[in-house]
Design a protein around this motif. Structure first.
Motif, PDB file in Angstrom:
ATOM      1  N   THR A 270      31.677  27.091  66.367  1.00  0.00           N
ATOM      2  CA  THR A 270      31.084  28.658  66.792  1.00  0.00           C
ATOM      3  C   THR A 270      30.139  29.078  66.321  1.00  0.00           C
ATOM      4  OG1 THR A 270      32.995  30.392  65.407  1.00  0.00           O
ATOM      5  CG2 THR A 270      33.952  29.199  67.871  1.00  0.00           C
ATOM      6  N   THR A 271      29.345  29.332  66.849  1.00  0.00           N
ATOM      7  CA  THR A 271      27.798  30.312  65.989  1.00  0.00           C
ATOM      8  C   THR A 271      27.435  31.417  66.585  1.00  0.00           C
ATOM      9  OG1 THR A 271      26.465  29.166  68.050  1.00  0.00           O
ATOM     10  CG2 THR A 271      27.053  28.165  65.986  1.00  0.00           C
ATOM     11  N   ARG A 284      26.083  33.394  61.569  1.00  0.00           N
ATOM     12  CA  ARG A 284      27.077  32.831  61.147  1.00  0.00           C
ATOM     13  C   ARG A 284      27.500  31.735  61.905  1.00  0.00           C
ATOM     14  NH1 ARG A 284      30.908  33.489  65.077  1.00  0.00           N
ATOM     15  NH2 ARG A 284      30.925  35.055  66.868  1.00  0.00           N
ATOM     16  N   GLY A 286      31.173  29.165  62.254  1.00  0.00           N
ATOM     17  CA  GLY A 286      32.321  28.829  61.889  1.00  0.00           C
ATOM     18  C   GLY A 286      32.651  27.726  62.706  1.00  0.00           C
ATOM     19  N   GLU A 288      36.627  25.643  63.728  1.00  0.00           N
ATOM     20  CA  GLU A 288      38.287  25.452  63.681  1.00  0.00           C
ATOM     21  C   GLU A 288      38.499  24.370  63.847  1.00  0.00           C
ATOM     22  OE1 GLU A 288      41.858  28.793  64.853  1.00  0.00           O
ATOM     23  OE2 GLU A 288      39.707  28.583  65.469  1.00  0.00           O
ATOM     24  N   ASN A 300      41.367  26.659  59.467  1.00  0.00           N
ATOM     25  CA  ASN A 300      39.640  27.099  59.335  1.00  0.00           C
ATOM     26  C   ASN A 300      38.498  27.256  58.704  1.00  0.00           C
ATOM     27  OD1 ASN A 300      39.947  30.079  58.853  1.00  0.00           O
ATOM     28  ND2 ASN A 300      41.748  29.877  60.516  1.00  0.00           N
ATOM     29  N   SER A 301      36.960  27.587  59.077  1.00  0.00           N
ATOM     30  CA  SER A 301      36.311  27.542  57.794  1.00  0.00           C
ATOM     31  C   SER A 301      35.028  28.679  58.212  1.00  0.00           C
ATOM     32  CB  SER A 301      35.684  26.499  57.286  1.00  0.00           C
ATOM     33  OG  SER A 301      35.390  25.719  57.955  1.00  0.00           O
ATOM     34  N   GLY A 302      34.026  29.218  57.644  1.00  0.00           N
ATOM     35  CA  GLY A 302      33.123  29.552  58.210  1.00  0.00           C
ATOM     36  C   GLY A 302      31.699  30.195  57.446  1.00  0.00           C
ATOM     37  N   ARG A 304      28.864  33.115  56.692  1.00  0.00           N
ATOM     38  CA  ARG A 304      27.958  33.983  57.140  1.00  0.00           C
ATOM     39  C   ARG A 304      26.483  34.291  55.965  1.00  0.00           C
ATOM     40  NH1 ARG A 304      33.574  34.282  57.936  1.00  0.00           N
ATOM     41  NH2 ARG A 304      34.729  34.734  58.858  1.00  0.00           N
ATOM     42  N   ASP A 313      33.805  30.578  53.240  1.00  0.00           N
ATOM     43  CA  ASP A 313      35.726  30.450  52.741  1.00  0.00           C
ATOM     44  C   ASP A 313      35.819  29.601  53.974  1.00  0.00           C
ATOM     45  OD1 ASP A 313      36.068  32.139  56.006  1.00  0.00           O
ATOM     46  OD2 ASP A 313      34.444  33.744  54.973  1.00  0.00           O
TER      47      ASP A 313
END
Length: 576
Positions: A270-271, A284, A286, A288, A300-302, A304, A313
């Motif tokens: 995801t963006t 951001r 992401g 998953e 899951n990680s992201g 930001r 994280d």
């Protein structure tokens, strides 16, 4: 060459038939009754008819008489008399009905009994008490039929698939104007839910069984089957699910259950980009992994990024007994903040257990390692803390992504002790509540309160991520994000031991998905409880219920200051 006589007769017959298809409209005038009786008569009579001859009109009049009688008897009027006239008036038919309904039959007694395995089922007892057919009420045969239907439907919903009425009688005494109803439902045996058979999935059988909300042999209910379908879709592992029961394959009164599922794509990226007045432009990224192995573990990680905050994280989740409501999470992350005179860089590692309960409350037990380098005004330092924590949260809402009613409550506490791998003793408590209520369709009220407190033996070494600040679009509007709180000798905001903020907002729907709002916010962060001196912000705003959630645009002034600062606040998302 002339036409044969029989051909002329054929032409005349066809012309007569065509003329008969142009039927006149039937207009009804009904007198003598009103309300339910009049509505039922009108519902029984069909005005869209072709009356092309006197014979057709006479037949229609007789049919109307029968329909009026049927409509009135259905409501308990068995001694009704009616005068019916039908005549042609200026291109239409005038149907006049004058009714004398006479006395109405009253329900004298209702005897409902359930026999068989369902005799002691409390659900039937509760239904019997609220059936539409009641003693002392005027007779409505629709209530009688609805009562029968309700009993049959409940039997099917609770697994009494062999249920049948051994007695279904409505005895009517026209002369005495009373009716007695008797319904005896023989339920037969109650079927049970059997083993759930899943279509092909990458998960092991023991994990799938933890998604099933019932054990084999549990008495059948339609709600249990629907609950299984919902849980499969809510689990996040499947893009589609269809649960069916196979009653024709029942063995020993156990019904096998088939769950056809479509496993979702394994990975999602995801963006997003956005803007808020608290953080400015932000972006951001992401990732998953919805399932790592056949036990349903996920990752899951992201990343930001914004002008004041950057973070990375990762979170690894392990489902426990109930994969939807009970899981362990191992998380780690890095975050850097630079807000006003407050700066921090921190690393965290945490282990937590999240448990959801049927009451709607979510309990989170956590153990967090925090390593933070910080500066706040003249204070600076590095703190390492081992923080066990406990939090309770409940969110309730109605109205989807733009709720019109709801509330969110959050209560959390974290502790640390020098004797247990920490640089200082500290206890941090946070209490937050938001209430949303609507009055009619146009008026909406939102009330928010946020309280916090820190007990510590060395506040100067308390990391800024644990201190309290106020100001911003989720705090006191009219002031910059985290710009409120105790100040040091240089005039910089350094954060406080205590927090107390509140907000009252009213919005009015002007048209479509647009609302106008006005609000007042008040509060601050404090060094001591007796320092209470709230900053006050007020203003007005615009609300738009967009397809992705509410968009809020607020014009706010900090009226408690002599210079009256102005802030434009923009935020997207639900109020809690």
């Amino acid at each position: 060459m002339g036409c044969a006589p029989w051909r002329w007769l054929l032409v005349l017959a066809v012309a007569s038939l065509l003329a008969g298809t142009a039927a006149a409209e039937v207009r009804l005038t009904l007198t003598g009754v009103d309300g339910e009786a009049a509505e039922n008569i009108r519902a029984h009579i069909d005005p869209a008819v072709d009356l092309d001859s006197d014979l057709a009109a006479d037949l229609y009049r007789d049919r109307v008489r029968s329909q009026v009688t049927e409509a009135l008897e259905a409501l308990g009027y068995y001694q009704a008399r009616s005068q019916i006239s039908l005549r042609s008036v200026q291109g239409h038919w005038a149907l006049s009905i004058d009714v004398d309904p006479g006395p109405r039959v009253t329900v004298r007694s209702v005897n409902v009994r359930v026999t068989g395995a369902g005799e002691d089922d409390a659900a039937f007892q509760r239904l019997t008490e609220r059936l539409p057919l009641r003693p002392g009420e005027p007779l409505n045969q629709g209530d009688y039929e609805r009562s029968k239907r309700a009993l049959r439907n409940l039997a099917l919903q609770r697994g009494y698939f062999d249920a049948r009425f051994t007695t279904a009688r409505l005895a009517i005494n026209v002369a005495g104007a009373w009716a007695d109803a008797t319904l005896v439902l023989a339920t037969g045996p109650r079927y049970a839910l059997g083993e759930v058979r899943f279509s092909a999935t990458p998960f092991r059988r023991s994990f799938l069984e933890r998604l099933v909300p019932f054990e084999p042999g549990t008495p059948y209910t339609a709600d249990a089957v629907a609950d299984l379908n919902s849980r499969l879709l809510e689990s996040g592992y499947f893009s589609d699910a269809l649960v069916e029961t196979r009653r024709d394959e029942a063995v020993d009164e156990r019904i096998p259950v088939k769950a056809d599922v479509v496993t979702r794509d394994r990975n999602t990226v995801t963006t997003g980009i956005g803007y808020s007045t608290d953080e400015g432009p932000r972006t951001r990224l992401g990732f998953e992994r919805h399932y790592i192995n056949n036990r349903g573990h996920r990752l899951n990680s992201g990343l930001r990024l914004s002008t004041v905050r950057q973070s990375v994280d990762a979170r690894y989740e392990i489902p426990l007994a109930d994969p939807l409501n009970d899981y362990l999470a191992l998380a780690t992350g890095w975050q850097k903040e630079d807000i006003e005179a407050s700066r921090s860089e921190r690393y965290t590692v945490s282990l937590s257990r999240r448990q959801g309960f049927t009451s709607g409350w979510v309990r989170t037990q956590s153990l967090r390692w925090l390593d933070e380098r910080f500066s706040a005004g003249l204070d600076s330092g590095t703190s390492r803390l081992l923080l066990p924590g406990l939090a309770f949260t409940r969110t309730r809402s109605r109205g989807g992504i733009d709720p019109y009613r709801g509330d969110r409550q959050t209560y959390s506490v974290e502790l640390a002790a020098r004797d247990v791998m920490s640089d200082l003793d500290i206890a941090r408590l946070r209490l937050s509540n938001t209430w949303l209520r609507s009055l009619g369709e146009r008026n909406r009220f939102q009330l928010r309160a946020d309280l916090g407190g820190i007990a510590t033996n060395d506040f100067d070494q308390t990391p800024t991520s644990l201190r309290f600040f106020a100001g911003g679009d989720q705090s006191v509007r009219g002031f910059a994000y985290n710009s409120l709180g105790p100040r040091d000798a240089s005039g910089d905001v350094v954060g406080g031991r205590y927090l107390a903020t509140g907000s009252l907002e009213y919005s009015y729907k002007v048209f479509g998905n647009w609302r106008l709002a006005t609000f007042v916010d008040a509060g601050n962060a404090y060094e001591r409880i007796d320092d209470f001196d709230p900053a006050v912000g007020t203003g007005f705003g615009v609300r738009w219920s967009s397809p992705v959630g509410p968009l809020r645009l607020d014009f706010a002034w900090g009226v408690s200051r002599e210079d009256v600062p102005f802030r434009l606040h923009i935020s997207v998302g639900p109020p809690f």
